[in-house]
Design an enzyme around this catalytic site. Sequence first.
Site, PDB file in Angstrom:
ATOM      1  N   ARG A   5       2.451  -6.541   9.075  1.00  0.00           N
ATOM      2  CA  ARG A   5       1.765  -5.374   9.642  1.00  0.00           C
ATOM      3  C   ARG A   5       2.335  -4.977  11.003  1.00  0.00           C
ATOM      4  O   ARG A   5       2.370  -3.800  11.347  1.00  0.00           O
ATOM      5  CB  ARG A   5       0.258  -5.637   9.709  1.00  0.00           C
ATOM      6  CG  ARG A   5      -0.399  -5.482   8.328  1.00  0.00           C
ATOM      7  CD  ARG A   5      -1.809  -5.970   8.312  1.00  0.00           C
ATOM      8  NE  ARG A   5      -2.536  -5.529   7.127  1.00  0.00           N
ATOM      9  CZ  ARG A   5      -3.721  -5.985   6.777  1.00  0.00           C
ATOM     10  NH1 ARG A   5      -4.317  -6.907   7.507  1.00  0.00           N
ATOM     11  NH2 ARG A   5      -4.320  -5.529   5.692  1.00  0.00           N
ATOM     12  N   LYS A  18       0.823  -1.218   0.000  1.00  0.00           N
ATOM     13  CA  LYS A  18       0.000   0.000   0.000  1.00  0.00           C
ATOM     14  C   LYS A  18       0.862   1.276   0.000  1.00  0.00           C
ATOM     15  O   LYS A  18       2.070   1.215   0.267  1.00  0.00           O
ATOM     16  CB  LYS A  18      -0.914  -0.035   1.226  1.00  0.00           C
ATOM     17  CG  LYS A  18      -1.996  -1.123   1.166  1.00  0.00           C
ATOM     18  CD  LYS A  18      -2.923  -1.014   2.386  1.00  0.00           C
ATOM     19  CE  LYS A  18      -4.065  -2.011   2.343  1.00  0.00           C
ATOM     20  NZ  LYS A  18      -4.976  -1.847   3.509  1.00  0.00           N
ATOM     21  N   GLU A  42      -9.601 -10.592  -7.536  1.00  0.00           N
ATOM     22  CA  GLU A  42      -8.649  -9.492  -7.327  1.00  0.00           C
ATOM     23  C   GLU A  42      -7.455  -9.589  -8.280  1.00  0.00           C
ATOM     24  O   GLU A  42      -6.950  -8.563  -8.753  1.00  0.00           O
ATOM     25  CB  GLU A  42      -8.175  -9.488  -5.865  1.00  0.00           C
ATOM     26  CG  GLU A  42      -9.306  -9.115  -4.909  1.00  0.00           C
ATOM     27  CD  GLU A  42      -8.888  -9.053  -3.442  1.00  0.00           C
ATOM     28  OE1 GLU A  42      -9.735  -8.678  -2.613  1.00  0.00           O
ATOM     29  OE2 GLU A  42      -7.721  -9.380  -3.124  1.00  0.00           O
ATOM     30  N   THR A  44      -5.565  -6.911  10.800  1.00  0.00           N
ATOM     31  CA  THR A  44      -5.867  -5.657  10.103  1.00  0.00           C
ATOM     32  C   THR A  44      -5.308  -4.447  10.856  1.00  0.00           C
ATOM     33  O   THR A  44      -4.738  -3.542  10.252  1.00  0.00           O
ATOM     34  CB  THR A  44      -7.399  -5.511   9.950  1.00  0.00           C
ATOM     35  OG1 THR A  44      -7.899  -6.677   9.289  1.00  0.00           O
ATOM     36  CG2 THR A  44      -7.758  -4.280   9.144  1.00  0.00           C
ATOM     37  N   PHE A  78     -15.628   3.813   6.906  1.00  0.00           N
ATOM     38  CA  PHE A  78     -14.275   4.175   6.477  1.00  0.00           C
ATOM     39  C   PHE A  78     -14.060   4.028   4.968  1.00  0.00           C
ATOM     40  O   PHE A  78     -12.953   4.250   4.472  1.00  0.00           O
ATOM     41  CB  PHE A  78     -13.238   3.340   7.246  1.00  0.00           C
ATOM     42  CG  PHE A  78     -13.411   1.841   7.130  1.00  0.00           C
ATOM     43  CD1 PHE A  78     -12.920   1.139   6.031  1.00  0.00           C
ATOM     44  CD2 PHE A  78     -14.074   1.128   8.119  1.00  0.00           C
ATOM     45  CE1 PHE A  78     -13.069  -0.247   5.928  1.00  0.00           C
ATOM     46  CE2 PHE A  78     -14.231  -0.263   8.024  1.00  0.00           C
ATOM     47  CZ  PHE A  78     -13.732  -0.942   6.918  1.00  0.00           C
ATOM     48  N   ASN A  83      -1.923   0.341   6.976  1.00  0.00           N
ATOM     49  CA  ASN A  83      -1.412  -0.940   7.485  1.00  0.00           C
ATOM     50  C   ASN A  83      -0.548  -1.687   6.460  1.00  0.00           C
ATOM     51  O   ASN A  83      -0.359  -2.890   6.543  1.00  0.00           O
ATOM     52  CB  ASN A  83      -2.555  -1.804   8.023  1.00  0.00           C
ATOM     53  CG  ASN A  83      -3.604  -2.108   6.977  1.00  0.00           C
ATOM     54  OD1 ASN A  83      -3.412  -1.799   5.796  1.00  0.00           O
ATOM     55  ND2 ASN A  83      -4.691  -2.729   7.380  1.00  0.00           N
ATOM     56  N   TYR A 143     -12.649  -2.108  -3.621  1.00  0.00           N
ATOM     57  CA  TYR A 143     -13.112  -2.266  -2.238  1.00  0.00           C
ATOM     58  C   TYR A 143     -14.634  -2.224  -2.126  1.00  0.00           C
ATOM     59  O   TYR A 143     -15.160  -1.936  -1.052  1.00  0.00           O
ATOM     60  CB  TYR A 143     -12.500  -1.179  -1.350  1.00  0.00           C
ATOM     61  CG  TYR A 143     -11.122  -1.507  -0.797  1.00  0.00           C
ATOM     62  CD1 TYR A 143     -10.863  -2.710  -0.129  1.00  0.00           C
ATOM     63  CD2 TYR A 143     -10.068  -0.589  -0.906  1.00  0.00           C
ATOM     64  CE1 TYR A 143      -9.611  -2.990   0.397  1.00  0.00           C
ATOM     65  CE2 TYR A 143      -8.820  -0.866  -0.368  1.00  0.00           C
ATOM     66  CZ  TYR A 143      -8.593  -2.073   0.292  1.00  0.00           C
ATOM     67  OH  TYR A 143      -7.357  -2.348   0.831  1.00  0.00           O
ATOM     68  N   HIS A 158      -2.108  -5.340   1.592  1.00  0.00           N
ATOM     69  CA  HIS A 158      -3.414  -5.977   1.384  1.00  0.00           C
ATOM     70  C   HIS A 158      -3.177  -7.428   0.996  1.00  0.00           C
ATOM     71  O   HIS A 158      -2.208  -7.733   0.293  1.00  0.00           O
ATOM     72  CB  HIS A 158      -4.182  -5.288   0.241  1.00  0.00           C
ATOM     73  CG  HIS A 158      -5.354  -6.094  -0.241  1.00  0.00           C
ATOM     74  ND1 HIS A 158      -6.590  -6.013   0.351  1.00  0.00           N
ATOM     75  CD2 HIS A 158      -5.464  -7.024  -1.222  1.00  0.00           C
ATOM     76  CE1 HIS A 158      -7.415  -6.868  -0.252  1.00  0.00           C
ATOM     77  NE2 HIS A 158      -6.754  -7.488  -1.221  1.00  0.00           N
TER      78      HIS A 158
HETATM   79  P1  IDP Z   1      -7.975  -6.639   5.703  1.00  0.00           P
HETATM   80  O1  IDP Z   1      -7.170  -5.660   4.896  1.00  0.00           O
HETATM   81  O2  IDP Z   1      -7.208  -7.151   6.871  1.00  0.00           O
HETATM   82  O3  IDP Z   1      -8.591  -7.738   4.863  1.00  0.00           O
HETATM   83  P2  IDP Z   1     -10.634  -5.474   5.775  1.00  0.00           P
HETATM   84  O4  IDP Z   1     -11.608  -5.654   6.882  1.00  0.00           O
HETATM   85  O5  IDP Z   1     -10.891  -6.195   4.493  1.00  0.00           O
HETATM   86  O6  IDP Z   1      -9.190  -5.819   6.357  1.00  0.00           O
HETATM   87  O7  IDP Z   1     -10.556  -3.928   5.507  1.00  0.00           O
HETATM   88  C1  IDP Z   1      -9.906  -3.416   4.346  1.00  0.00           C
HETATM   89  C2  IDP Z   1      -9.016  -2.267   4.748  1.00  0.00           C
HETATM   90  O8  IDP Z   1      -9.839  -1.213   5.257  1.00  0.00           O
HETATM   91  C3  IDP Z   1      -8.050  -2.579   5.896  1.00  0.00           C
HETATM   92  O9  IDP Z   1      -6.840  -3.143   5.459  1.00  0.00           O
HETATM   93  C4  IDP Z   1      -7.829  -1.225   6.513  1.00  0.00           C
HETATM   94  O10 IDP Z   1      -6.838  -0.488   5.813  1.00  0.00           O
HETATM   95  C5  IDP Z   1      -9.167  -0.539   6.312  1.00  0.00           C
HETATM   96  N1  IDP Z   1      -9.984  -0.636   7.527  1.00  0.00           N
HETATM   97  C6  IDP Z   1     -10.603  -1.734   8.021  1.00  0.00           C
HETATM   98  N2  IDP Z   1     -11.269  -1.470   9.156  1.00  0.00           N
HETATM   99  C7  IDP Z   1     -11.065  -0.148   9.378  1.00  0.00           C
HETATM  100  C8  IDP Z   1     -11.495   0.744  10.412  1.00  0.00           C
HETATM  101  O11 IDP Z   1     -12.208   0.375  11.347  1.00  0.00           O
HETATM  102  N3  IDP Z   1     -11.085   2.043  10.291  1.00  0.00           N
HETATM  103  C9  IDP Z   1     -10.296   2.491   9.278  1.00  0.00           C
HETATM  104  N4  IDP Z   1      -9.870   1.687   8.288  1.00  0.00           N
HETATM  105  C10 IDP Z   1     -10.233   0.379   8.339  1.00  0.00           C
HETATM  106 MG    MG Z   2     -10.020  -7.678   3.384  1.00  0.00          MG
END
Ligand code: IDP
Ligand code: MG
Length: 136
Positions: free
Chosen positions: A105, A12, A129, A94, A60, A115, A52, A118
Amino acid sequence: MSNIEQTLSIIKPDAVERNLENEIKQIFKKNGFSILKEKKIQIEKSEAEKFYKVHETKPFYDDLCSYLSSGPIVAMVLEKKNAVLANRELMGATNPKDAEEGTIRKKYGISIDKNSIHGSDSVENAKIEINFFFNV
Ligand code: IDP
Ligand code: MG
């Protein structure tokens, strides 16, 4: 029975900006992943919204799509036995605060939104994807 899978990984913007691309690729290779394809690109916000889409109802979502399109990213197709799960484990939780020692991470993530990486969450989504970035 061989369970060779492919998964999509994205380095990212926060990690590309800090020049972590090569270090992160080395971590994948050390952990037995082959990088089959890779490209460094910057995507439009509209493309991030498509990528997304599963998160479109989340509070978010808008920030997430602005962020993913805010700078260059490196999209990669990784291959290994059970690659989808192995990659999720290597990435860590995450929220970097919750990520285990030794995960990408934990090592590089700045915050839940920045973070660093992805990874696809299922074999089915990995196909979608990979197609999104490489079969256009
Ligand atoms: P992942 O990347 O671990 O699969 P997902 O739940 O698919 O997590 O969420 C996608 C991305 O959205 C995360 O990597 C993170 O950057 C962002 N994200 C997820 N939850 C939050 C949140 O509560 N606040 C802000 N950003 C979030
Ligand atoms: Mg995800």
